[in-house]
Design an enzyme around this catalytic site. Structure first.
Site, short mmCIF file in Angstrom:
data_model
loop_
_atom_site.label_atom_id
_atom_site.label_comp_id
_atom_site.label_asym_id
_atom_site.label_seq_id
_atom_site.Cartn_x
_atom_site.Cartn_y
_atom_site.Cartn_z
N TYR A 270 1.17 -1.41 -0.09
CA TYR A 270 -0.28 0.26 -0.10
C TYR A 270 0.89 1.20 0.24
O TYR A 270 1.74 1.28 0.25
CB TYR A 270 -1.54 -0.22 1.41
CG TYR A 270 -0.74 -0.20 2.49
CD1 TYR A 270 0.45 -0.07 3.51
CD2 TYR A 270 -1.70 -0.24 3.26
CE1 TYR A 270 0.46 0.35 4.47
CE2 TYR A 270 -1.69 -0.20 4.85
CZ TYR A 270 -1.01 -0.76 5.37
OH TYR A 270 -0.37 -0.67 6.65
N GLU A 271 0.33 2.89 -0.15
CA GLU A 271 0.99 3.60 -0.86
C GLU A 271 2.30 3.67 -2.09
O GLU A 271 3.35 3.91 -1.85
CB GLU A 271 1.64 3.82 0.44
CG GLU A 271 0.50 4.54 2.23
CD GLU A 271 -0.77 5.26 1.65
OE1 GLU A 271 -0.91 5.99 1.15
OE2 GLU A 271 -1.33 4.42 2.67
N GLY A 272 1.93 2.74 -2.47
CA GLY A 272 2.44 2.63 -3.97
C GLY A 272 2.85 1.12 -3.21
O GLY A 272 4.20 0.84 -2.75
#
Lengths: 597, 597
Positions: free
Chosen positions: B438-440
């Site tokens: 998550y978050e890239g």
């Protein structure tokens, strides 16, 4: 996406990585034609894909449970298992005299590979049953064989392996389970065993437990351990089932994965009515159990590689179907399947290369087993035995550690969807995790490798193997194929480094054991990368045609994956060499209070 | 075993790895005395250990659930969150004008570290709320700040981050969520968003969603995306709550881990009654969202390191209590705690070294953030900004990948017990897995590193950092401490290799992008090992007293763990160098049909 047994890959690696020709040369097998091998693999693949694979998600959600003191397995397991027995899969590699088919264990391993890829938790009982057959063939009495082998060979009954107790896990010297002679040749068994895979289930009429226990006057430690055959139901002289034998399930574990495989706490003789018979000689139980254990260790390596395959197929299908992003720097226009992104292919090829390398290693390990047990040539037999011994800890540890990595990448390829259970990617990650633990943790495998295996002939087993790796590297360099020649260079460099750490390790284990033990796992990792790569690249070389190119696109793919291994995976061995020799000082004890401050 | 916030470790790394003195030198903070820092960490530790940590096993078994269209959180979360708000933890690093305490973000990160180690799934909403405050401080209108910041700063309301849609995950260019101007300055929002952490919950009265959407005439692609503030309940001009704003939870995900953190599918404007206000300028939404995203990325790295710490503590306690086996070759007599076995300590020290290195990296990253945002010296500010930019993908990717390894070892130390859920070791493994996604995803981080970050000043950010690493290596070599001097040698060699791969990568990204992208993740790994090791060793050097030895046993432990990192972990960077430069040919597409054959 549905799992599909990679029949052609298996056949290719059987022939060219494991070297089925050496198995043929034993003369112990009637017909091992290409056609026969292919048709067995195809049939196993069909069974795995159509009957077993659909059970895999079910096994995760409706795992084994305990109901009124009996284990109830996943819906569908019982019926699929009946088909497995009916088709004769369990006895593939066993003597015809006991209902088997006298085919190589290597081929049976490939069949097991197909089943494990389809549904891992379904296979654990089969592996242990086959291992028990091997132990009884080696150490069982005539009576035991006559009463039990016909049912165990076919899988009509299953078997279990009972070593651990709460206070005796990796170290069995403290084992407390007792066996008191009754006077008629049988023994009363009492005690509790833990981690008993398929200790109970509803798939067969009887379950045969191979149990380590102590007789009353047994010496302390591991030299006072005997092995007993303890059925759930007693077996009459005519082979029919008799009374309940006071074998109970005290509980089953709630586990991270493999929910379909019941992991039981077994209680023997709660009512004082549990009878067993001695397998092999008294106080020599570990020797008999190690026949079972060694077979199980190769199987565990195989299980892990198979789950890696399933995880790879799952991730590949997702990468083909999921459309997201464009080539770097392109901001508009049609998006691409993520398979088109170099880093996604890097992940997928890593998964495939690790899986194939593990498969190649396990198959080669079992081919050595076949030659070691069935050759008519004493010298070939002895050499193969040495190879089998060396490769067993590597097959088990390398394949299981790499499957953790492979299934982890399988989640990563899925992005956020990988973290969602519905997708199925996480199940592979959870299911395979125990392979690095059971049948001896990978740390125990490393001690076996640097202690017992290197200890034989002052490292002779390893040095002979490295001779072969170096000859292989030379053949790669001379292949005329750019990618394989580069792989040969890398392999030669890693073999040299491994030769150096092997020499260091031999000295350390003689003169500074703690230093050797500190480097044991990194050494096992280093060795694993070289050994698995060797077998994978050996097969790739065989894929080369006469003009230095592959004859078809499939074989080109084989070569590409092996070359990828050399480029992307094998260099890790370089980074490990310095770690192996870091020495005991690097792990000098620190007061735990200072580590959480 | 109960989690214990490692207050002294945190304080030590804040001072000596992150370099709190540079933060003090900004002049932006009134009092950052040792005593103040210590008392804040101790108080946060007490809250984490006593109030939050007991919720961790509960959160796994009784995760968030959807009931009548509302998310119900784990029993105890609501009460613990109220205490969190009450104590003022959420506003630690925010302006006093908005109810904050004007302390450094670095210190707030250490507090977050304590909470994440105690119960990861409890912390996700806090991280996003704080990130939203940062985004509104940077890009919110006066009205938005006045209405929302007083509640978000304190945590009385929480916030979420809405980027992904089913067809737009890692690539946002295809985003479809719509925002139509009503004419009064507000917009009607319609669309579906996925992966919304704490998209709904029962812990606060309101939830403020920061939502990316397109206005009717927006250009295609990422240049047509705007950011909107969309509350669950409308907010009246006096700050009181108004009507329900047509924001619904369409479902929550069943995940591998973090069961306590509701991951929602959000549906905006089903009834055409969902109003939002524009944050920042129209079509500049990605810029505003990246303020939020960059903050969240450091937090994700921190989360992962914190779970690593918890996993380490859990495994260490087991290793102290579990008695099994004797020194190598000793067959009888008393058995030892497994902490006494070199390979078990190797695993535990690996866990601790990776955790500390990750913590050091994340803290250093946030210290750069503090200086970049608060310094009164323009040059210091600019330099720090460059460092913050470089370290952000490394903090996120290195810490999350290494936490997977750490928590995996945490299972391994437990042996069979590690595979049993009751033990708790597996929860850390499951919970932390998403941090790499998550978050890239970490692949996206690598593209950010080799594309955007190396692309600045032709690699100047990396080369300047390497200058610092080499100066650090020289200081280690000159330290007069054997272990640290050896670490300096190794660090110098790895910095040199990283300089070479950096040069290669710069050329590749200019001339053969596919080759660069193929090596991006291995390069990020290589860089991560060097960068995290640099900060860890910098702190260890500070632990040395004047006579080349540490002044107390605690500091000796710090030095030993850092030296272990250099011996056992850092050499991996050597194995990665060749992989970075393997080139695009190594991942040339293979027809997927030939990969499953």
């Amino acid at each position: 996406m549905a799992y599909r047994t990679p029949v052609r890959d298996m056949h290719f690696l059987l022939e060219h990585a494991a070297g089925l020709d050496a198995v043929r040369a034993t003369g112990a097998f009637d017909d091992l034609s290409d056609d026969l091998v292919a048709s067995i693999l195809e049939e196993a693949g069909r069974f795995a894909d159509e009957v077993v694979a659909p059970l895999n998600p079910v096994s995760d959600r409706q795992g084994a449970r305990l109901e009124n003191g009996q284990v109830v397995t996943t819906p569908g397991f019982k019926e699929a298992y009946a088909q497995y027995v009916e088709a004769g899969w369990n006895g593939l590699a066993f003597p015809e005299a006991w209902g088997g088919q006298n085919l190589p264990a290597t081929l049976a391993l490939a069949v097991f590979d197909a089943l494990c890829g389809a549904c891992l938790s379904f296979t654990m009982g089969m592996s242990l049953t086959q291992a028990a057959v091997k132990a009884l063939l080696a150490h069982g009495s005539d009576e035991q064989r006559t009463l039990y082998l016909p049912k165990l060979t076919t899988g009509e009954w299953t078997a279990t392996m009972n070593l651990s107790e709460p206070q005796a896990g990796s170290d069995l010297s403290n084992l407390k389970c007792r066996a008191e002679p009754v006077g008629d040749g049988t023994y009363k068994i009492t005690g509790t065993k833990i981690w008993i895979s398929y200790g109970d289930h509803d798939m067969t009429q009887n379950i045969c437990h191979l149990v380590l226990a102590r007789t009353p006057d047994a010496p302390e430690g591991t030299r006072g351990i005997s092995m007993f055959l303890v059925p759930k139901y007693r077996v009459n002289e005519d082979g029919s089932l008799g009374d309940f034998n006071d074998v109970r399930v005290a509980g089953i574990e709630e586990k991270l994965g493999q929910h379909g495989s019941p992991t039981c706490v077994m209680s023997y003789g709660d009512a004082g009515e549990c009878l067993g018979t001695l397998v092999g000689e008294e106080n020599a139980g570990l020797k008999s159990m190690f026949v079972m254990m060694n077979a199980a260790r190769i199987d565990v390596g195989m299980q892990a590689a198979s789950v890696g395959e399933a995880s790879f197929q799952h991730a590949l299908a997702y990468a083909q179907g999921r459309v997201q992003g464009r080539p770097y720097g392109v901001k508009t226009g049609q998006q691409n399947p993520i398979y088109d992104h170099p880093d996604v292919r890097r992940m997928l090829f890593t998964m495939k290369a690790l899986t194939e390398a593990s498969r190649a290693l396990c198959y080669a390990n079992m081919a050595a087993y076949d030659v070691a047990h069935r050759s008519s040539d004493a010298e070939a037999m002895a050499q193969a035995k040495r190879r089998e011994e060396l490769l067993t800890p590597l097959s088990k540890a390398f394949s299981s550690d790499r499957a953790i990595e492979t299934t982890n990448l399988g989640i990563q390829v899925h992005g956020g969807m990988g973290f969602v259970e519905e997708t199925g990617a996480a199940q592979f990650y959870r299911d395979c995790r125990v392979a690095a633990i059971y049948e001896g943790t990978n740390g125990i495998q490393a001690i076996d490798l640097v202690g017992r295996k290197l200890g034989m002939e002052e490292g002779g087993l390893a040095y002979d193997f490295l001779d072969e790796v170096e000859a292989g590297a030379e053949a790669l360099r001379a292949s005329g194929h750019e990618g394989l020649a580069a792989a040969g260079e890398r392999m030669a460099a890693e073999a040299k480094r491994l030769r150096e750490t092997t020499a260091w390790m031999l000295t350390a284990m003689r003169t500074e054991t703690e230093a050797g033990l500190t480097g044991a796992v990194p050494y096992q990792d280093q060795f694993g990368y070289v050994a698995a790569g060797h077998y994978l690249l050996r097969a790739a070389l065989a894929a080369l045609g006469e003009k230095g190119g592959a004859v078809d696109a499939y074989l080109e793919g084989r070569i590409a994956i092996a070359a990828f291994y050399a480029d992307h995976i094998l260099p890790r061995a370089e980074g490990l060499a310095a770690v192996v020799t870091a020495g005991a000082g690097s792990v000098a004890p620190i007061d735990p209070e200072l580590l959480i401050a």
